[in-house]
Design an enzyme around this catalytic site. Structure first.
Site, PDB file in Angstrom:
ATOM      1  CG  MET A 215       0.887   2.436 -15.658  1.00 30.26           C
ATOM      2  SD  MET A 215      -0.671   1.815 -15.008  1.00 30.26           S
ATOM      3  CE  MET A 215      -0.898   2.825 -13.538  1.00 30.26           C
ATOM      4  N   PRO A 216       2.065   5.240 -14.743  1.00 33.39           N
ATOM      5  CG  PRO A 216       0.452   6.392 -13.523  1.00 33.39           C
ATOM      6  CD  PRO A 216       1.545   5.382 -13.363  1.00 33.39           C
TER       7      PRO A 216
END
Lengths: 127, 127, 127
Positions: free
Chosen positions: C1-2
């Site tokens: 996700m990041p």
């Protein structure tokens, strides 16, 4: 309004950058209400050590052909619209360009409508 | 605090990158309360196929001289302040560097004040 | 996700880009609940005129070795978690790679969980 950043590794998608961008653009029009001709993109290619990805996160098998698509756009799209956008981009990149759906990484960043100026120093979307 | 990304095509604004950045920086100080010396920018030039724009969206006539300015900054500026910022950047780039106001594309991305560390591993703006 | 973007000047951190990225990745796991293997990064080096910084803003003494780390991630981390992340990144970059803590600039951009597709055209984090 959407500002699209597309990043991938050099030597993988030769000359496909603009075709990839065009598919992202058309998919935005058809799924998330982006206006016709609202097309602004920055496409960057990177050496292998400039684009890092995990080859298996969430059980998805990514290759060096990974394409990272980050779209800055106005807030307000529903989750269903976002899902439709991801699906259409992925399917078209696969069907039209032969890319792997497992290589398509997408992220949306949402902003307010007064956060854009499209020229002339005016906030065209502000009320 | 603002992190400014400026993107334009190669061979158009030779050696003007830093002057463009300096105008953006000074305009932020004068219109949207950015502190003096808070100046952090990434300026990238792109081949023609790396920066895509629509030449007429919203009736604005853009050229290959288009400059895309994306500013990440703290939330809290009013719409009037944002409008003043767009106007000042556009006017100064035109008056001081001779750039077309139709080529100035600006986008703001807003974040919380605790979302920054300016060095030493500390969140300088968090309470 | 990041999605992590790391930018620094050319000729300063030769071959350290991936080590810097690995430290950011491990620090996210240990401080802000990023899942194991959730590692996606774009690392770019710039000519001197492509990365502008203030050498003294907030009394921090930055050098040409400045590293700008911009992380797009899901909203929901507390300020204390963010502070722990900044601290760990800074300390490890200093201890393991000899970098100056004054050269570590970090910014977080937060988005909703449905704003990601990790492949297959699916919004894996949406409910």
């Amino acid at each position: 309004m959407p500002l699209v950043r597309i990043d991938f590794r050099k030597g993988i998608h030769n000359d496909l950058g603009n075709k990839i961008g065009a598919i992202v653009y058309r998919s935005m029009i058809e799924t998330i209400n982006v206006p016709e001709n609202d097309n602004f993109q920055i496409i960057s290619e990177h050496e292998a050590n400039g684009l890092i990805y995990d080859p298996n996160y969430l059980g998805i098998h990514r290759s060096n052909g990974i394409i990272i698509i980050q779209v800055t756009l106005n807030e307000g799209r529903t989750t269903d619209m976002k899902k439709a956008f991801y699906k259409m981009v992925s399917e078209r990149l696969h069907q039209e360009l032969g890319l792997s759906k497992e290589d398509i990484f997408i992220n949306l960043v949402e902003v307010k409508k007064e956060n854009w100026s499209f020229g002339h120093g005016v906030a065209q979307y502000a009320q």
